[in-house]
Motif scaffolding. Structure first.
Motif, mmCIF file in Angstrom:
data_model
loop_
_atom_site.group_PDB
_atom_site.id
_atom_site.type_symbol
_atom_site.label_atom_id
_atom_site.label_comp_id
_atom_site.label_asym_id
_atom_site.label_seq_id
_atom_site.Cartn_x
_atom_site.Cartn_y
_atom_site.Cartn_z
ATOM 1 N N ASP A 1 1.331 6.122 6.746
ATOM 2 C CA ASP A 1 0.793 5.005 7.535
ATOM 3 C C ASP A 1 1.876 4.281 8.337
ATOM 4 O OD1 ASP A 1 -1.915 5.158 7.025
ATOM 5 O OD2 ASP A 1 -1.918 3.625 5.445
ATOM 6 N N LYS B 1 1.184 2.405 11.523
ATOM 7 C CA LYS B 1 0.467 1.122 11.575
ATOM 8 C C LYS B 1 1.380 -0.032 11.995
ATOM 9 C CE LYS B 1 -3.358 1.997 8.395
ATOM 10 N NZ LYS B 1 -3.927 1.700 7.058
ATOM 11 N N ASP C 1 -3.850 8.129 -1.231
ATOM 12 C CA ASP C 1 -4.176 7.105 -0.230
ATOM 13 C C ASP C 1 -5.589 6.580 -0.447
ATOM 14 O OD1 ASP C 1 -4.077 5.533 2.119
ATOM 15 O OD2 ASP C 1 -4.879 7.177 3.329
ATOM 16 N N HIS D 1 0.834 -1.208 0.000
ATOM 17 C CA HIS D 1 0.000 0.000 0.000
ATOM 18 C C HIS D 1 0.870 1.260 0.000
ATOM 19 C CE1 HIS D 1 -2.995 2.951 1.122
ATOM 20 N NE2 HIS D 1 -2.400 3.176 2.291
ATOM 21 N N SER E 1 -6.507 2.777 -1.361
ATOM 22 C CA SER E 1 -7.327 2.101 -0.349
ATOM 23 C C SER E 1 -8.651 1.646 -0.943
ATOM 24 C CB SER E 1 -7.594 3.055 0.835
ATOM 25 O OG SER E 1 -6.397 3.356 1.494
HETATM 26 FE FE LIG Z 1 -2.906 4.650 3.827
#
Ligand SMILES: [Fe+2]
Length: 191
Positions: A101, A104, A170, A65, A174
């Motif tokens: 991100d 995460k 994003d 991602h 996503s």
């Molecule tokens: Fe993201």
């Protein structure tokens, strides 16, 4: 001589080659170091195993991602800057995309069924840890803002061209994944 940090940084640059597309060496190194800090703060043995989301199949990884968002955002700069006569920094857009991100890694942890939110992931708003690590690295407030503002949980709206671009890059990556998984798209969420 190689030490563990060098091995970690090498692995991160291998997984996320877009880090090396940041031309300013200081910024590129800072992005790699923040990923290393995130990795070390977690129990993930293999960075490539961290999922994009705890609600998506495990094959949807954070690294894939992040790499896609960085490439999409880079293309958006190539189109939007000349189309509208704007000065938009490719380096800074890539840095925000690569770090948007990173939190995460610490917000998720392995569980018997795959992954779940960690204690930090339950206690902190998404993006906070990444912003904290960026501040610690001495990155400036507009870069930190780009990471904080990317998520729908942020009360702050993106206020730089670079932050707007990453926000939509994003969402694009996503939402194609969410659509494929039969889940609710970000583009229609209010929070
Ligand atoms: Fe993201």
């Amino acid at each position: 001589m190689t030490n563990n940090a060098d091995v970690g940084i090498e692995r991160i640059r291998e997984l996320l080659p877009e880090i090396s597309r940041i031309e300013e060496a200081k910024l590129s190194d800072a992005v790699a170091r923040i990923w290393l800090r995130a990795w070390r703060s977690s129990a993930w043995e293999e960075l490539a195993s961290v999922p994009k989301s705890v609600d998506l199949p495990a094959k949807r990884t954070l690294v894939t991602h992040t790499s896609a968002v960085a490439r999409i955002a880079g293309h958006m700069v190539d189109v939007l800057a000349p189309a509208h006569g704007l000065t938009i920094s490719k380096d800074r857009t890539l840095a925000i995309a690569l770090l948007h991100d990173v939190s995460k890694v610490a917000e998720f942890e392995q569980s018997p069924s795959g992954a779940r939110a960690s204690r930090a992931g339950r206690l902190y708003q998404h993006g906070f840890l990444g912003a904290h690590w960026m501040e610690d690295e001495g990155l400036d407030e507009e870069l930190v803002h780009g990471v904080l503002a990317h998520t729908p949980v942020s009360a702050v709206v993106p206020q730089t061209h670079e932050a707007v671009i990453v926000h939509y890059a994003d969402f694009a990556d996503s939402d194609v994944q969410l659509l494929d998984a039969g889940q609710r798209l970000f583009c229609k969420r209010r929070a």
